[in-house]
Every structure is written in C-alpha cells, then in structure tokens.
Scaffold this motif. Sequence first.
Motif, PDB file in Angstrom:
ATOM      1  N   VAL A  39       0.845  -1.196   0.000  1.00 40.79           N
ATOM      2  CA  VAL A  39       0.000   0.000   0.000  1.00 40.79           C
ATOM      3  C   VAL A  39       0.880   1.246   0.000  1.00 40.79           C
ATOM      4  O   VAL A  39       1.646   1.460   0.952  1.00 40.79           O
ATOM      5  N   PRO A  40       0.806   2.090  -1.046  1.00 45.56           N
ATOM      6  CA  PRO A  40       1.656   3.289  -1.094  1.00 45.56           C
ATOM      7  C   PRO A  40       1.131   4.433  -0.249  1.00 45.56           C
ATOM      8  O   PRO A  40       1.901   5.247   0.269  1.00 45.56           O
ATOM      9  N   VAL A  41      -0.187   4.523  -0.101  1.00 40.96           N
ATOM     10  CA  VAL A  41      -0.803   5.617   0.648  1.00 40.96           C
ATOM     11  C   VAL A  41      -2.190   5.169   1.081  1.00 40.96           C
ATOM     12  O   VAL A  41      -2.830   4.360   0.412  1.00 40.96           O
ATOM     13  N   TYR A  59       4.031  20.021   8.377  1.00 37.74           N
ATOM     14  CA  TYR A  59       3.609  18.621   8.417  1.00 37.74           C
ATOM     15  C   TYR A  59       4.556  17.786   7.561  1.00 37.74           C
ATOM     16  O   TYR A  59       4.749  18.063   6.376  1.00 37.74           O
ATOM     17  N   VAL A  60       5.158  16.785   8.186  1.00 41.23           N
ATOM     18  CA  VAL A  60       6.048  15.872   7.478  1.00 41.23           C
ATOM     19  C   VAL A  60       5.526  14.457   7.691  1.00 41.23           C
ATOM     20  O   VAL A  60       5.235  14.056   8.828  1.00 41.23           O
ATOM     21  N   SER A  61       5.401  13.721   6.603  1.00 44.89           N
ATOM     22  CA  SER A  61       4.862  12.362   6.683  1.00 44.89           C
ATOM     23  C   SER A  61       5.981  11.337   6.530  1.00 44.89           C
ATOM     24  O   SER A  61       6.869  11.493   5.681  1.00 44.89           O
ATOM     25  N   HIS A  62       5.938  10.304   7.370  1.00 46.25           N
ATOM     26  CA  HIS A  62       6.927   9.222   7.309  1.00 46.25           C
ATOM     27  C   HIS A  62       6.187   7.902   7.122  1.00 46.25           C
ATOM     28  O   HIS A  62       5.315   7.545   7.914  1.00 46.25           O
ATOM     29  N   ILE A 162       0.045   0.744   7.848  1.00 45.75           N
ATOM     30  CA  ILE A 162      -0.643   2.014   7.600  1.00 45.75           C
ATOM     31  C   ILE A 162      -1.168   2.675   8.867  1.00 45.75           C
ATOM     32  O   ILE A 162      -1.565   3.843   8.827  1.00 45.75           O
ATOM     33  N   VAL A 163      -1.169   1.966   9.989  1.00 46.42           N
ATOM     34  CA  VAL A 163      -1.728   2.539  11.214  1.00 46.42           C
ATOM     35  C   VAL A 163      -0.899   3.748  11.644  1.00 46.42           C
ATOM     36  O   VAL A 163       0.319   3.790  11.463  1.00 46.42           O
ATOM     37  N   GLU A 164      -1.563   4.721  12.231  1.00 43.04           N
ATOM     38  CA  GLU A 164      -0.929   5.959  12.668  1.00 43.04           C
ATOM     39  C   GLU A 164      -0.338   5.764  14.066  1.00 43.04           C
ATOM     40  O   GLU A 164      -1.055   5.578  15.036  1.00 43.04           O
ATOM     41  N   PHE A 165       0.995   5.814  14.158  1.00 37.96           N
ATOM     42  CA  PHE A 165       1.686   5.648  15.439  1.00 37.96           C
ATOM     43  C   PHE A 165       2.107   6.983  16.042  1.00 37.96           C
ATOM     44  O   PHE A 165       2.587   7.034  17.171  1.00 37.96           O
ATOM     45  N   TYR A 170       3.445   6.755  10.015  1.00 34.53           N
ATOM     46  CA  TYR A 170       2.528   5.690   9.622  1.00 34.53           C
ATOM     47  C   TYR A 170       3.278   4.380   9.413  1.00 34.53           C
ATOM     48  O   TYR A 170       4.256   4.311   8.668  1.00 34.53           O
ATOM     49  N   GLY A 171       2.811   3.352  10.062  1.00 35.91           N
ATOM     50  CA  GLY A 171       3.369   2.031   9.856  1.00 35.91           C
ATOM     51  C   GLY A 171       4.519   1.696  10.787  1.00 35.91           C
ATOM     52  O   GLY A 171       5.166   2.559  11.383  1.00 35.91           O
TER      53      GLY A 171
END
Length: 241
Positions: A39-41, A59-62, A162-165, A170-171
Amino acid sequence: MAKTKRGWMRRLLVGLGWAVGVFLAFNLVLVLVFRFVPVPVSGLMVQRRIESWSSDKPYVSHHRWAPLEEISPSLGAAVIAAEDQNFTDHFGFDWQAIEKAVQHNEHSRRKRGASTVSQQTAKNLFLWNSRSWTRKGLEAWFTLLIEVGWSKKRILEVYLNIVEFGDGVYGAEAAARTFFGKSARRLTASEAALLAAVLPNPRKFRANAPSEYIRGRQSWILNQMRHLGGEQVVKDLEAKL
C-alpha cells in the motif's frame, strides 16, 4: 406527459444502477490489488495531508512499507493484545465486544469503542476519520470485503503498515525508526507494547516519551501478550500460508 415521466424515471434508475455497479466494481478491484501490492498511501494519510493545508504547523509524513516477515512478531502480538484479542477468530466484527461497549457507553461519559483490527484496516486504508453513519456503513462494507478477499495475515500486515503511530508517522517501519532508531524487525516486546499503547490517541501520546498512563497500558499489554501466547499468535498466521 405520463410516458415522458416514466421514461425519465427509467433513465434515472438505469443511471443509478450503473453508478452503483461501477462503485462496487471499483471497490472489488481495490481490494484485489491491495491483496498483493504494497500500500503506497492510505485514506487516512491523504486526510491528514489535506488537514495540514489549513494549519500553521509544518507537516512531514513518514511511511515505509515492510513485509510482515520484516516486522517483529512482538508488534503484531502487541496490537492484537491491545486492540482485538479475538482477531484470529472473528469474521471482521467482534459482536461480544460491541455489546459490551454499548452497555458501557450507556452508563459512562468516557466512551469505549469496539472496532476490530479488520475494521480499523478498512477505515484507515479506504476511508476517512469521522463519526457519520455513512462512513460506518462503508467501513462495514470494506471490512467484509477484506475478510473475504484477504487472509488474516494480510489484514494484519496492511494494518501494521498504515496505522498511525504518531503525528505523520505511519506504519511499523517508520515508527520504529522515528521513536527507537531501529528497524521494525528489531523491536523488542517492551517497545512493541509502547507502540500499541499509544494507538488510542497517537497524535497526543509518544512511544519514546511515555506518560504514566502509557506506561500502565504498556504493562497491561505485555501481560495480555503473554496470556495470548506472545509472538506465537503472529507466527501461527504466517504458518497458515
């Protein structure tokens, strides 16, 4: 006039039928694709990104995909212990937990949820965070689809990826590197329990700076993990394939 009205209604019904058919077909294709493809997103990631546009905070996404075999079995066991102890036995919905949650919520201001790992996977991947009946209905639909189309191993694998930690984290792989400076494969049982402990509110709590409440949850989760057989509950899922 009557014929014109009937003709218009017929065209409307045909159009609605086609729209529903296309929607269902698209759903089935998505579920089939993500049965095999990393899953990419996720829907939640997209929602968080959109929400950030109206915020002054950067906002930075990892996020980095990792196969279940490259994630410490302790994390899968911790998540099952914390979120869904009947994961291996139910078909997407834990009716006993739902009944207990309803009874609890009738007499308590602090509401309790009963979403399974399957439900949370369906919501996080395909949908958005909200409390609408529309979203809950779609969540139930996608939960049934992944329970039919995926194995329990795949459901857990996607969930852990994919879960938000944490805020923008994520992940399992991103969480392990962000909070503990190591790969997800090397997470200890104690670290896994900390990550699972923050899941009720991962944007408020931090696994690498646990509050007294999170420490208490960590201890409870570790006890539940032992009760469920520890890492073996995840290894059994892997052995079924």
